[in-house]
Design a protein around this motif. Structure first.
Motif, PDB file in Angstrom:
ATOM      1  N   VAL A  30       0.827  -1.213   0.000  1.00 53.19           N
ATOM      2  CA  VAL A  30       0.000   0.000   0.000  1.00 53.19           C
ATOM      3  C   VAL A  30       0.856   1.255   0.000  1.00 53.19           C
ATOM      4  N   ALA A  31       2.102   1.145   0.479  1.00 52.43           N
ATOM      5  CA  ALA A  31       2.985   2.310   0.493  1.00 52.43           C
ATOM      6  C   ALA A  31       3.274   2.807  -0.915  1.00 52.43           C
ATOM      7  N   ASP A  32       3.256   1.897  -1.879  1.00 53.04           N
ATOM      8  CA  ASP A  32       3.510   2.272  -3.276  1.00 53.04           C
ATOM      9  C   ASP A  32       2.277   2.853  -3.963  1.00 53.04           C
ATOM     10  N   GLY A  33       1.140   2.826  -3.260  1.00 56.50           N
ATOM     11  CA  GLY A  33      -0.098   3.325  -3.855  1.00 56.50           C
ATOM     12  C   GLY A  33      -0.889   2.205  -4.501  1.00 56.50           C
ATOM     13  N   LEU A  34      -2.210   2.313  -4.443  1.00 62.76           N
ATOM     14  CA  LEU A  34      -3.090   1.289  -4.994  1.00 62.76           C
ATOM     15  C   LEU A  34      -3.739   1.829  -6.267  1.00 62.76           C
ATOM     16  N   SER A  35      -3.337   1.294  -7.395  1.00 57.58           N
ATOM     17  CA  SER A  35      -3.825   1.793  -8.683  1.00 57.58           C
ATOM     18  C   SER A  35      -5.264   1.352  -8.935  1.00 57.58           C
ATOM     19  N   LYS A  36      -5.985   2.163  -9.677  1.00 58.97           N
ATOM     20  CA  LYS A  36      -7.354   1.838 -10.056  1.00 58.97           C
ATOM     21  C   LYS A  36      -7.330   1.044 -11.352  1.00 58.97           C
ATOM     22  N   VAL A  37      -7.945  -0.143 -11.331  1.00 61.97           N
ATOM     23  CA  VAL A  37      -7.940  -1.030 -12.492  1.00 61.97           C
ATOM     24  C   VAL A  37      -9.334  -1.133 -13.096  1.00 61.97           C
ATOM     25  N   GLY A  38     -10.337  -1.432 -12.271  1.00 68.07           N
ATOM     26  CA  GLY A  38     -11.729  -1.522 -12.704  1.00 68.07           C
ATOM     27  C   GLY A  38     -12.557  -0.413 -12.088  1.00 68.07           C
ATOM     28  N   PRO A  39     -13.857  -0.368 -12.387  1.00 67.69           N
ATOM     29  CA  PRO A  39     -14.712   0.707 -11.871  1.00 67.69           C
ATOM     30  C   PRO A  39     -14.731   0.811 -10.354  1.00 67.69           C
TER      31      PRO A  39
END
Length: 260
Positions: A164-173
């Motif tokens: 989570v430190a690297d950030g959580l990218s948005k993949v789906g809606p």
């Protein structure tokens, strides 16, 4: 390769391997053939450097030439077949995967965790299910998939913290991108034994997943069943997936020599 083929002579081995990995990583089902100019553009490498690396990869059969560019060569597939962990685990899991597909009529996945991503090592497609972003050998961000959350739930907190430190990218809606919410979901997965995903990996997709665990309880892999969100029976599919994961875990426990 000769050091002259890599721009600066003082470039380290990691840089060399990184460049090769970047080039080979461009190829997939929808990008089976690429030209040198396109490879250079996507990797950010100089065209002359790209051309030299591609030529070496062709010599070693990691790439092969076609009329319109280059594609993955036979040696890549030979190396893939030699990967013992996925092959052995696939053999153990295949019967339970087939039973699960028959029981729920959904596409069944088997995946392992590699750093912050899941790698799919077997997929049994089912008729009438949506087109999924997964493919055998393909990767997806772990936090955006049912199999990924099933595996993350049983990893140590430091592992999840680093992810989570690297950030959580948005993949789906509806991908979970909030760290606190993800941690709450993982706690729920640990409590009930099943991870759910609704339109997190792609639109219209739902799945249920469960962790396959080794003899000491360590997370080994995960299995899931995926289909259309609008017709997804959470309770029925979740129970079936959990049953399949337990069956595979028992098989893993019976095979102490199995390479995982």
């Amino acid at each position: 390769m000769r050091s002259a083929d890599w721009n600066d002579a003082d470039e380290g081995a990691t840089s060399m391997i990184g460049r090769v990995a970047a080039i080979l990583g461009l190829f997939g089902p929808e990008e089976s053939v690429l030209g040198v100019s396109e490879i250079a553009r996507r990797t950010g490498l100089a065209k002359s450097t790209t051309s030299r690396i591609v030529q070496e990869l062709v010599v070693h059969q990691l790439l092969e030439r076609t009329a319109s560019g280059v594609r993955l060569g036979l040696r890549v597939f030979e190396l893939g077949e030699a990967a013992a962990r996925p092959r052995d685990l696939r053999k153990v899991a295949l019967a339970s995967m087939s039973d699960l597909r028959s029981a729920v009529g959904l596409t069944v996945h088997l995946a392992v965790l590699e750093r912050e991503e899941v790698v799919y090592i077997e997929i049994l497609p089912a008729r009438g299910t949506p087109r999924l972003p997964s493919r055998v050998g393909g990767r997806m961000p772990a936090h955006a998939t049912g199999v990924g959350k099933a595996l993350l739930a049983f990893h140590d907190e430091q592992f999840v913290d680093a992810l989570v430190a690297d950030g959580l990218s948005k993949v789906g809606p509806h991908t979970v991108t909030d760290a606190d919410r993800l941690r709450r979901e993982l706690a729920r997965v640990r409590a009930v034994g099943v991870a759910y995903e609704r339109e997190e990996s792609g639109p219209g997709i739902a799945c249920a997943a469960a962790c396959i665990r080794g003899t000491s309880g360590e997370p080994v892999a995960a299995i899931s069943a995926a289909g259309w969100d609008r017709t997804f029976d959470v309770r029925r599919v979740g129970l079936a997936v959990q049953t399949a994961a337990l069956a595979i875990s028992r098989e893993v426990g019976r095979r102490p020599g199995l390479r995982l």
